[in-house]
Design a protein around this motif. Structure first.
Motif, PDB file in Angstrom:
ATOM      1  N   LEU A 101      41.156  14.458 111.210  1.00  0.00           N
ATOM      2  CA  LEU A 101      40.913  14.246 112.637  1.00  0.00           C
ATOM      3  C   LEU A 101      42.208  14.336 113.427  1.00  0.00           C
ATOM      4  O   LEU A 101      42.266  14.983 114.490  1.00  0.00           O
ATOM      5  CB  LEU A 101      40.250  12.886 112.844  1.00  0.00           C
ATOM      6  CG  LEU A 101      40.025  12.451 114.286  1.00  0.00           C
ATOM      7  CD1 LEU A 101      39.077  13.406 115.004  1.00  0.00           C
ATOM      8  CD2 LEU A 101      39.492  11.020 114.345  1.00  0.00           C
ATOM      9  N   SER A 112      43.359  17.990 113.678  1.00  0.00           N
ATOM     10  CA  SER A 112      42.547  18.767 114.629  1.00  0.00           C
ATOM     11  C   SER A 112      42.917  18.437 116.068  1.00  0.00           C
ATOM     12  O   SER A 112      43.022  19.327 116.919  1.00  0.00           O
ATOM     13  CB  SER A 112      41.062  18.482 114.395  1.00  0.00           C
ATOM     14  OG  SER A 112      40.617  19.069 113.196  1.00  0.00           O
ATOM     15  N   ILE A 113      43.128  17.151 116.352  1.00  0.00           N
ATOM     16  CA  ILE A 113      43.485  16.760 117.719  1.00  0.00           C
ATOM     17  C   ILE A 113      44.845  17.332 118.105  1.00  0.00           C
ATOM     18  O   ILE A 113      45.013  17.887 119.211  1.00  0.00           O
ATOM     19  CB  ILE A 113      43.471  15.224 117.845  1.00  0.00           C
ATOM     20  CG1 ILE A 113      42.047  14.694 117.716  1.00  0.00           C
ATOM     21  CG2 ILE A 113      44.075  14.794 119.175  1.00  0.00           C
ATOM     22  CD1 ILE A 113      41.959  13.184 117.728  1.00  0.00           C
ATOM     23  N   THR A 162      44.591  21.233 118.450  1.00  0.00           N
ATOM     24  CA  THR A 162      43.787  21.646 119.597  1.00  0.00           C
ATOM     25  C   THR A 162      44.492  21.369 120.910  1.00  0.00           C
ATOM     26  O   THR A 162      44.545  22.238 121.795  1.00  0.00           O
ATOM     27  CB  THR A 162      42.433  20.924 119.562  1.00  0.00           C
ATOM     28  OG1 THR A 162      41.768  21.211 118.334  1.00  0.00           O
ATOM     29  CG2 THR A 162      41.561  21.378 120.722  1.00  0.00           C
ATOM     30  N   TRP A 193      39.108  23.954 118.212  1.00  0.00           N
ATOM     31  CA  TRP A 193      38.518  22.837 117.466  1.00  0.00           C
ATOM     32  C   TRP A 193      37.604  23.331 116.347  1.00  0.00           C
ATOM     33  O   TRP A 193      37.570  22.748 115.260  1.00  0.00           O
ATOM     34  CB  TRP A 193      37.738  21.949 118.424  1.00  0.00           C
ATOM     35  CG  TRP A 193      37.181  20.710 117.799  1.00  0.00           C
ATOM     36  CD1 TRP A 193      35.946  20.529 117.258  1.00  0.00           C
ATOM     37  CD2 TRP A 193      37.866  19.460 117.633  1.00  0.00           C
ATOM     38  NE1 TRP A 193      35.800  19.248 116.785  1.00  0.00           N
ATOM     39  CE2 TRP A 193      36.971  18.566 117.005  1.00  0.00           C
ATOM     40  CE3 TRP A 193      39.138  19.004 117.968  1.00  0.00           C
ATOM     41  CZ2 TRP A 193      37.315  17.256 116.699  1.00  0.00           C
ATOM     42  CZ3 TRP A 193      39.476  17.696 117.664  1.00  0.00           C
ATOM     43  CH2 TRP A 193      38.575  16.847 117.032  1.00  0.00           C
ATOM     44  N   ILE A 237      31.315  15.084 118.030  1.00  0.00           N
ATOM     45  CA  ILE A 237      31.481  14.082 119.084  1.00  0.00           C
ATOM     46  C   ILE A 237      32.689  14.360 119.977  1.00  0.00           C
ATOM     47  O   ILE A 237      32.585  14.289 121.212  1.00  0.00           O
ATOM     48  CB  ILE A 237      31.558  12.675 118.459  1.00  0.00           C
ATOM     49  CG1 ILE A 237      30.167  12.239 117.978  1.00  0.00           C
ATOM     50  CG2 ILE A 237      32.100  11.655 119.461  1.00  0.00           C
ATOM     51  CD1 ILE A 237      30.156  10.913 117.255  1.00  0.00           C
ATOM     52  N   PRO A 238      33.882  14.672 119.458  1.00  0.00           N
ATOM     53  CA  PRO A 238      35.024  14.923 120.362  1.00  0.00           C
ATOM     54  C   PRO A 238      34.788  16.077 121.337  1.00  0.00           C
ATOM     55  O   PRO A 238      35.247  16.012 122.481  1.00  0.00           O
ATOM     56  CB  PRO A 238      36.173  15.235 119.389  1.00  0.00           C
ATOM     57  CG  PRO A 238      35.799  14.539 118.133  1.00  0.00           C
ATOM     58  CD  PRO A 238      34.314  14.666 118.047  1.00  0.00           C
ATOM     59  N   VAL A 247      32.555  14.659 124.092  1.00  0.00           N
ATOM     60  CA  VAL A 247      33.313  13.732 124.938  1.00  0.00           C
ATOM     61  C   VAL A 247      34.282  14.497 125.838  1.00  0.00           C
ATOM     62  O   VAL A 247      34.405  14.196 127.038  1.00  0.00           O
ATOM     63  CB  VAL A 247      34.065  12.721 124.058  1.00  0.00           C
ATOM     64  CG1 VAL A 247      35.019  11.875 124.898  1.00  0.00           C
ATOM     65  CG2 VAL A 247      33.078  11.823 123.329  1.00  0.00           C
ATOM     66  N   PHE A 248      34.942  15.494 125.286  1.00  0.00           N
ATOM     67  CA  PHE A 248      35.884  16.284 126.091  1.00  0.00           C
ATOM     68  C   PHE A 248      35.157  16.999 127.228  1.00  0.00           C
ATOM     69  O   PHE A 248      35.627  16.996 128.371  1.00  0.00           O
ATOM     70  CB  PHE A 248      36.597  17.297 125.201  1.00  0.00           C
ATOM     71  CG  PHE A 248      37.505  18.237 125.941  1.00  0.00           C
ATOM     72  CD1 PHE A 248      38.751  17.824 126.371  1.00  0.00           C
ATOM     73  CD2 PHE A 248      37.100  19.535 126.218  1.00  0.00           C
ATOM     74  CE1 PHE A 248      39.586  18.685 127.063  1.00  0.00           C
ATOM     75  CE2 PHE A 248      37.923  20.403 126.906  1.00  0.00           C
ATOM     76  CZ  PHE A 248      39.174  19.976 127.336  1.00  0.00           C
TER      77      PHE A 248
END
Length: 303
Positions: A96, A99-100, A103, A233, A279-280, A283-284
């Motif tokens: 996670l 990836s964050i 991205t 992502w 989910i991210p 949310v984004f």
């Protein structure tokens, strides 16, 4: 005194009102059919996500059974607990974080360079301008996977395999051409006369740009950023080739660890992992949607 207008007969009023009622009836039927079609399209689009979420809350034995369950009859969170904290496969939290980082780095750097390039191509006339635009189109026609071997050798030569920097550099190169082309259209849609009028009112060129032009370009930056975020992502092939180590892999590659070579797949845990990956993005998008909508009504009108 002028003569009063002749009264309309009942037959004339009825003949005129009938076509109006038929027209309203057709419009009402058309609206109902359009609404029904929209509901069908919405249901078809949402159902896969609902099924993924529904499966993630069921025990794997219930998922693999012959009976179809449209809602969790035996609700459980064990799938999420196993996905996040199990040590049987690659860990979730490092994937996670990777990836964050990859991205966000890709989106920020790509938007900055693409924005400057779009301004240069749109606002200035220079030699090889047309060739630059054509080159952007040609680059987009080349599949990124066709350059996977050369990209691997290049990143390996720079000693950037299994690093956030190396994967981010590749993603930026992949996202940048489309980002430049998209932002060019937004910049081209903002008249340069707005900046000139602001400069006549006493603003400098930089002040006119940041106060007048930039707010109008905010929706384009947000829309382009959404595209870059989703592409970076969800990218799988480059991440699999360049960052295969467990501590360096991103979430799409991490999902691959759920595949059992012997053919047994825990579908409940796989759906739980897929939900965590999705989910991210949701949310984004919800976070930037309001800013994109507010940017659409932002203007540079002086009263």
């Amino acid at each position: 005194m002028p003569a009063p207008p002749p009264a309309r007969s009942f037959a004339t009023a009825s003949a005129t009102g009938a076509p109006r009622r038929r027209g309203r009836g057709r419009r009402r039927v058309g609206s109902i059919l359009a609404g029904a079609a929209a509901i069908v399209v919405f249901a078809a689009s949402v159902f896969p996500f609902y099924w993924m979420l529904n499966t993630s809350f069921q025990p794997n034995a219930q998922v693999r059974g012959s009976e179809v369950h449209f809602w969790p009859e035996t609700f459980t969170l064990d799938n999420y607990t196993s996905v996040i904290f199990t040590s049987a496969r690659a860990p979730f939290l490092p994937a996670l974080g990777n990836s964050i980082l990859v991205t966000l780095t890709t989106v920020v750097i790509a938007l900055v360079f693409a924005f400057l390039a779009a301004l240069a191509v749109t606002r200035f006339r220079f030699r090889s301008r047309a060739a630059f635009i054509i080159a952007i189109l040609i680059i987009q026609m080349i599949p990124a996977e066709a350059m996977i071997i050369s990209t691997f050798r290049l990143i390996d030569g720079w000693h950037l395999l299994n690093t956030v920097i190396g994967l981010s550099a590749v993603y930026i190169a992949v996202v940048l051409p489309f980002t430049i082309w998209t932002l060019r259209g937004f910049v081209n849609g903002v008249p340069a006369e707005l900046e000139e009028a602001a400069m006549i009112d006493g603003l400098s060129r930089s002040q006119a740009f940041w106060r007048i032009t930039f707010p109008l370009l905010a929706p384009g930056l947000v829309a382009t950023g959404i595209f870059g975020f989703i592409q970076a992502w969800n990218e799988f092939v480059f991440a699999l080739v360049l960052n295969p180590r467990p501590e360096a892999m991103t979430l799409p590659v991490w999902l691959r660890t759920f595949l059992d070579p012997n053919g047994g797949i825990n579908w409940a845990e796989l759906m739980a992992g897929s939900t965590l990956v999705a989910i991210p993005v949701v949310v984004f998008f919800l976070f930037v949607q309001s800013r994109m909508t507010s940017g659409l009504v932002a203007g540079a009108v002086k009263g």
